[in-house]
Write a protein that holds these residues in place. Structure first.
Motif, PDB file in Angstrom:
ATOM      1  N   SER A 123       0.800  -1.236   0.000  1.00 33.61           N
ATOM      2  CA  SER A 123       0.000   0.000   0.000  1.00 33.61           C
ATOM      3  C   SER A 123       0.828   1.281   0.000  1.00 33.61           C
ATOM      4  O   SER A 123       0.266   2.377   0.040  1.00 33.61           O
ATOM      5  CB  SER A 123      -0.977   0.042   1.185  1.00 33.61           C
ATOM      6  OG  SER A 123      -1.916  -0.996   1.092  1.00 33.61           O
ATOM      7  N   THR A 175      -4.354   2.170  -4.606  1.00 31.35           N
ATOM      8  CA  THR A 175      -3.625   1.519  -3.521  1.00 31.35           C
ATOM      9  C   THR A 175      -4.537   0.961  -2.433  1.00 31.35           C
ATOM     10  O   THR A 175      -4.053   0.359  -1.465  1.00 31.35           O
ATOM     11  CB  THR A 175      -2.632   2.501  -2.869  1.00 31.35           C
ATOM     12  OG1 THR A 175      -3.350   3.640  -2.371  1.00 31.35           O
ATOM     13  CG2 THR A 175      -1.593   2.974  -3.887  1.00 31.35           C
ATOM     14  N   GLY A 221      -4.092  -2.675  -1.196  1.00 32.38           N
ATOM     15  CA  GLY A 221      -2.754  -3.119  -0.801  1.00 32.38           C
ATOM     16  C   GLY A 221      -1.711  -2.982  -1.886  1.00 32.38           C
ATOM     17  O   GLY A 221      -0.537  -3.282  -1.659  1.00 32.38           O
TER      18      GLY A 221
END
Length: 230
Positions: A27, A178, A181
């Motif tokens: 992330s 993101t 992850g």
């Protein structure tokens, strides 16, 4: 997720990278900045398998991948948005996107989600990619890479040749990219943008890391000194 240790890279007898250390976690968004010729694109090409590297110099998800072919690295979960977009000019928007799913990795990204991320692309899905604006072409390039369902997305010069308002719109999509992850590595010439959108930043100079740290902690003077070698 990705750990690079003492990475070296060569073009024939010319050494372009000297002992690069780099890492990125789940992330995270990490920017790489530096002047032309600093080694940024060479670093990306080496991570993606376009240039040779010692196997142990690049560890992805616990596995040495240095020197593996590019197609194997894509299949393992690293996808790149290349500088200049490199779209298939004879294909439509949707056909370009579908090409990104050639590795058939499972994951959250599909045509529906790419169109949700970039609604303008759904409206033009049957148009040739050459008929799009520069910003829309960049969206296609990003969407094509996301269709590979990578764990790490690498973006090389996303803002090149685009108007600031278009660049802002593309980077505003980063939190959605993101959210599952996915980690993002960005090479960006605009230092202010690089610092704004990233959690951490690396500055390259002459094939070496001249500065690294959290974007929020680094001062403009530190960045300037590292960028210009003062």
């Amino acid at each position: 997720m990705l750990s690079v240790k003492k990475l070296e890279a060569f073009y024939g007898d010319f050494q372009a990278l000297f002992g690069i250390d780099f890492e990125i976690g789940e992330s995270e968004t990490v920017s790489i900045i530096g002047s032309n010729g600093a080694g940024k694109s060479t670093f990306l090409k080496t991570v993606c398998g376009q240039l040779k590297a010692a196997p142990s110099a690049i560890i992805f998800a616990g596995e040495p991948i240095g020197g593996k072919p590019a197609n194997e690295i894509v299949a393992k979960g690293i996808a790149m948005v290349p500088e200049g977009r490199r779209l298939f000019r004879s294909l439509t928007v949707e056909e370009n996107l579908l090409m990104g799913g050639f590795a058939k990795r499972s994951g959250p990204w599909n045509l529906k989600r790419v169109y949700q991320l970039f609604p303008a692309l759904e409206e033009k899905r049957n148009n040739l990619s050459t008929a799009l604006s520069g910003g829309q072409q960049q969206m296609v390039a990003i969407g094509r890479a996301l269709m590979a369902n990578p764990k790490i997305l690498i973006c090389d010069e996303v803002s090149l040749g685009l108007a600031p308002i278009v660049v802002k719109g593309i980077y505003d999509a980063l939190p959605k990219i993101t959210s599952d992850g996915l980690a993002v590595i960005i090479v960006e010439q605009d230092i202010d943008t690089a610092m704004r959108v990233s959690d951490r930043v690396y500055c390259f100079m002459h094939g070496r890391v001249s500065l690294k740290g959290r974007s929020a902690d680094l001062t403009k003077n530190q960045i300037s000194d590292a960028y210009f070698g003062i």
